[in-house]
Design an enzyme around this catalytic site. Structure first.
Site, PDB file in Angstrom:
ATOM      1  N   ASP A  84      -5.996  -2.000  -6.041  1.00  0.00           N
ATOM      2  CA  ASP A  84      -6.560  -2.331  -4.722  1.00  0.00           C
ATOM      3  C   ASP A  84      -7.283  -1.111  -4.166  1.00  0.00           C
ATOM      4  O   ASP A  84      -7.069   0.019  -4.627  1.00  0.00           O
ATOM      5  CB  ASP A  84      -5.468  -2.778  -3.737  1.00  0.00           C
ATOM      6  CG  ASP A  84      -6.052  -3.219  -2.384  1.00  0.00           C
ATOM      7  OD1 ASP A  84      -7.110  -3.879  -2.378  1.00  0.00           O
ATOM      8  OD2 ASP A  84      -5.466  -2.894  -1.339  1.00  0.00           O
ATOM      9  N   SER A  85      -8.120  -1.350  -3.169  1.00  0.00           N
ATOM     10  CA  SER A  85      -8.801  -0.240  -2.499  1.00  0.00           C
ATOM     11  C   SER A  85      -7.789   0.655  -1.787  1.00  0.00           C
ATOM     12  O   SER A  85      -8.106   1.795  -1.465  1.00  0.00           O
ATOM     13  CB  SER A  85      -9.780  -0.794  -1.470  1.00  0.00           C
ATOM     14  OG  SER A  85      -9.074  -1.549  -0.505  1.00  0.00           O
TER      15      SER A  85
ATOM     16  N   CYS B 281      -7.520  -7.184  -4.997  1.00  0.00           N
ATOM     17  CA  CYS B 281      -8.447  -6.827  -3.918  1.00  0.00           C
ATOM     18  C   CYS B 281      -9.544  -7.892  -3.922  1.00  0.00           C
ATOM     19  O   CYS B 281     -10.297  -8.007  -4.896  1.00  0.00           O
ATOM     20  CB  CYS B 281      -9.036  -5.449  -4.212  1.00  0.00           C
ATOM     21  SG  CYS B 281     -10.295  -4.929  -3.026  1.00  0.00           S
ATOM     22  N   ASN B 282      -9.597  -8.675  -2.859  1.00  0.00           N
ATOM     23  CA  ASN B 282     -10.600  -9.746  -2.799  1.00  0.00           C
ATOM     24  C   ASN B 282     -12.010  -9.193  -2.772  1.00  0.00           C
ATOM     25  O   ASN B 282     -12.927  -9.789  -3.317  1.00  0.00           O
ATOM     26  CB  ASN B 282     -10.368 -10.595  -1.546  1.00  0.00           C
ATOM     27  CG  ASN B 282      -9.116 -11.408  -1.661  1.00  0.00           C
ATOM     28  OD1 ASN B 282      -9.148 -12.528  -2.127  1.00  0.00           O
ATOM     29  ND2 ASN B 282      -7.976 -10.829  -1.296  1.00  0.00           N
ATOM     30  N   THR B 283     -12.161  -8.040  -2.101  1.00  0.00           N
ATOM     31  CA  THR B 283     -13.497  -7.471  -1.977  1.00  0.00           C
ATOM     32  C   THR B 283     -14.033  -7.086  -3.353  1.00  0.00           C
ATOM     33  O   THR B 283     -15.173  -7.397  -3.702  1.00  0.00           O
ATOM     34  CB  THR B 283     -13.445  -6.255  -1.027  1.00  0.00           C
ATOM     35  OG1 THR B 283     -12.807  -6.676   0.184  1.00  0.00           O
ATOM     36  CG2 THR B 283     -14.827  -5.736  -0.719  1.00  0.00           C
TER      37      THR B 283
ATOM     38  N   GLU C  64      -4.447   0.884   6.999  1.00  0.00           N
ATOM     39  CA  GLU C  64      -4.444   2.118   6.198  1.00  0.00           C
ATOM     40  C   GLU C  64      -3.997   3.313   7.052  1.00  0.00           C
ATOM     41  O   GLU C  64      -3.330   4.212   6.563  1.00  0.00           O
ATOM     42  CB  GLU C  64      -5.835   2.389   5.607  1.00  0.00           C
ATOM     43  CG  GLU C  64      -6.237   1.439   4.491  1.00  0.00           C
ATOM     44  CD  GLU C  64      -5.512   1.708   3.165  1.00  0.00           C
ATOM     45  OE1 GLU C  64      -5.379   2.878   2.771  1.00  0.00           O
ATOM     46  OE2 GLU C  64      -5.076   0.729   2.519  1.00  0.00           O
TER      47      GLU C  64
ATOM     48  N   CYS D 256      -7.690 -11.369   2.100  1.00  0.00           N
ATOM     49  CA  CYS D 256      -7.681  -9.919   1.870  1.00  0.00           C
ATOM     50  C   CYS D 256      -6.219  -9.571   1.664  1.00  0.00           C
ATOM     51  O   CYS D 256      -5.356 -10.013   2.444  1.00  0.00           O
ATOM     52  CB  CYS D 256      -8.235  -9.181   3.089  1.00  0.00           C
ATOM     53  SG  CYS D 256      -7.914  -7.403   3.057  1.00  0.00           S
TER      54      CYS D 256
ATOM     55  N   HIS E 110      -4.585  -7.014   2.196  1.00  0.00           N
ATOM     56  CA  HIS E 110      -3.938  -6.267   3.286  1.00  0.00           C
ATOM     57  C   HIS E 110      -3.340  -7.225   4.337  1.00  0.00           C
ATOM     58  O   HIS E 110      -2.395  -6.862   5.026  1.00  0.00           O
ATOM     59  CB  HIS E 110      -4.946  -5.372   4.012  1.00  0.00           C
ATOM     60  CG  HIS E 110      -5.258  -4.081   3.314  1.00  0.00           C
ATOM     61  ND1 HIS E 110      -5.981  -4.024   2.147  1.00  0.00           N
ATOM     62  CD2 HIS E 110      -4.943  -2.795   3.629  1.00  0.00           C
ATOM     63  CE1 HIS E 110      -6.113  -2.754   1.787  1.00  0.00           C
ATOM     64  NE2 HIS E 110      -5.496  -1.993   2.658  1.00  0.00           N
TER      65      HIS E 110
HETATM   66  N1  DGL Z   1      -7.221  -5.459   0.093  1.00  0.00           N
HETATM   67  C1  DGL Z   1      -8.659  -5.508   0.030  1.00  0.00           C
HETATM   68  C2  DGL Z   1      -9.092  -6.960  -0.102  1.00  0.00           C
HETATM   69  O1  DGL Z   1      -8.310  -7.784  -0.547  1.00  0.00           O
HETATM   70  C3  DGL Z   1      -9.196  -4.741   1.186  1.00  0.00           C
HETATM   71  C4  DGL Z   1     -10.627  -4.379   1.028  1.00  0.00           C
HETATM   72  C5  DGL Z   1     -11.054  -3.180   1.822  1.00  0.00           C
HETATM   73  O2  DGL Z   1     -10.708  -2.070   1.413  1.00  0.00           O
HETATM   74  O3  DGL Z   1     -11.780  -3.367   2.808  1.00  0.00           O
HETATM   75  O4  DGL Z   1     -10.212  -7.325   0.182  1.00  0.00           O
END
Ligand code: DGL
Length: 270
Positions: free
Chosen positions: A7-8, A70-72, A162, A194, A196
């Site tokens: 993940d990010s 991470c969806n993004t 974060e 997302c 998060h």
């Molecule tokens: N957890 C990431 C997601 O699912 C967060 C992306 C981000 O860092 O903005 O999209």
């Protein structure tokens, strides 16, 4: 044997927690690119460059299979990675499909033509990049007809999580739900698109009201990974050790992760 969870930042821990409970014998290598979070405000090339660098590092740590939790990254980079970047003996999977299969009442890998489903009005909460990609609507259109999706880009929520500022995160969730409700007053289902956002699950549920079914990915991804590993047992790679890697501040990230998962988590530098 190890499977990578990427993940990010801290959001993928919601998925890590679920897969660890579902598959207690599989070692997992978690990679949080905390130094570069949030991804949701970056362009697709940037997300692609960061995601491939992180996944390369996880291949190096003995993972043959990496889940983009991470969806993004799944929305902005996965297809391009699958088309031209992933070595033939490795696999990288995203987190969209299990959720959309659950929403559209399909079992794993059911690729039959799109059909009418029970749910008609769906609210999607995701990062600006995921919303802009329209990847969720595309995957949904392959499987369902007649579903109205209203997407809300939830700027600021990932940054607040974060930073450990849960009061700000909660206030932002309330304001994003209000904005969504102005566009779609009565959603039947809400997607937390997302990883998060499940950390803020209760805030979403309260703001949306009890009648709205809130879908999040962790357990759905865990089930789908268990199923995948049963069918592809060799994809559990050579790594034998669970570990937590971050590009961010090791102490700060470990403290936040320990707080979210309510057990001691110790990150090391990626
Ligand atoms: N957890 C990431 C997601 O699912 C967060 C992306 C981000 O860092 O903005 O999209």
């Amino acid at each position: 044997m190890a499977v990578g969870i990427f993940d990010s930042g801290l959001g993928g821990l919601t998925v890590l927690d679920a897969v660890t409970k579902r598959l207690p014998d599989v070692p997992f290598v978690y990679f949080g690119d905390n130094a570069h979070a949030p991804y949701g405000v970056r362009d697709a090339d940037d997300v692609y460059a960061l995601t491939t660098a992180a996944v390369e590092r996880m291949f190096g740590a003995g993972c043959d299979l990496v889940i983009l939790a991470c969806n993004t990254a799944s929305a902005a980079a996965l297809r391009r990675m699958q088309e031209s970047w992933i070595p033939h003996d490795k696999r990288v999977l995203g987190v969209f499909v299990p959720l959309i299969e659950a929403l559209t009442e399909r079992s794993w890998g059911d690729n039959s033509p799109p059909r009418e489903v029970e749910v008609k009005h769906v609210a999607l909460f995701a990062t600006p990049a995921t919303v802009a990609s329209r990847a969720f609507q595309r995957e949904l259109a392959f499987r369902a007809i007649g579903v109205d999706v209203e997407a809300q880009a939830c700027g600021g929520v990932v940054d607040a999580i974060e930073d450990g500022d849960m009061i700000l995160a909660e206030a932002l969730v309330r304001s994003h739900v209000d904005a969504l409700k102005r566009k779609m007053p009565d959603p039947q289902a809400a997607i937390l698109g997302c990883t998060h956002y499940p950390i803020m699950h209760d805030a979403f549920q309260v703001a949306l009201g009890e009648d709205v079914s809130v879908y999040s990915q962790a357990n759905l991804v865990a089930e789908s990974l268990a199923d995948y590993l049963e069918r592809h047992p060799k994809m559990v790679g050579a790594g034998t050790e669970s570990k937590f890697l971050t590009t961010g501040d090791v102490r700060k990230v470990s403290d936040r992760a320990t707080q979210f998962l309510r057990r001691q988590i110790t990150f090391e530098a990626a």
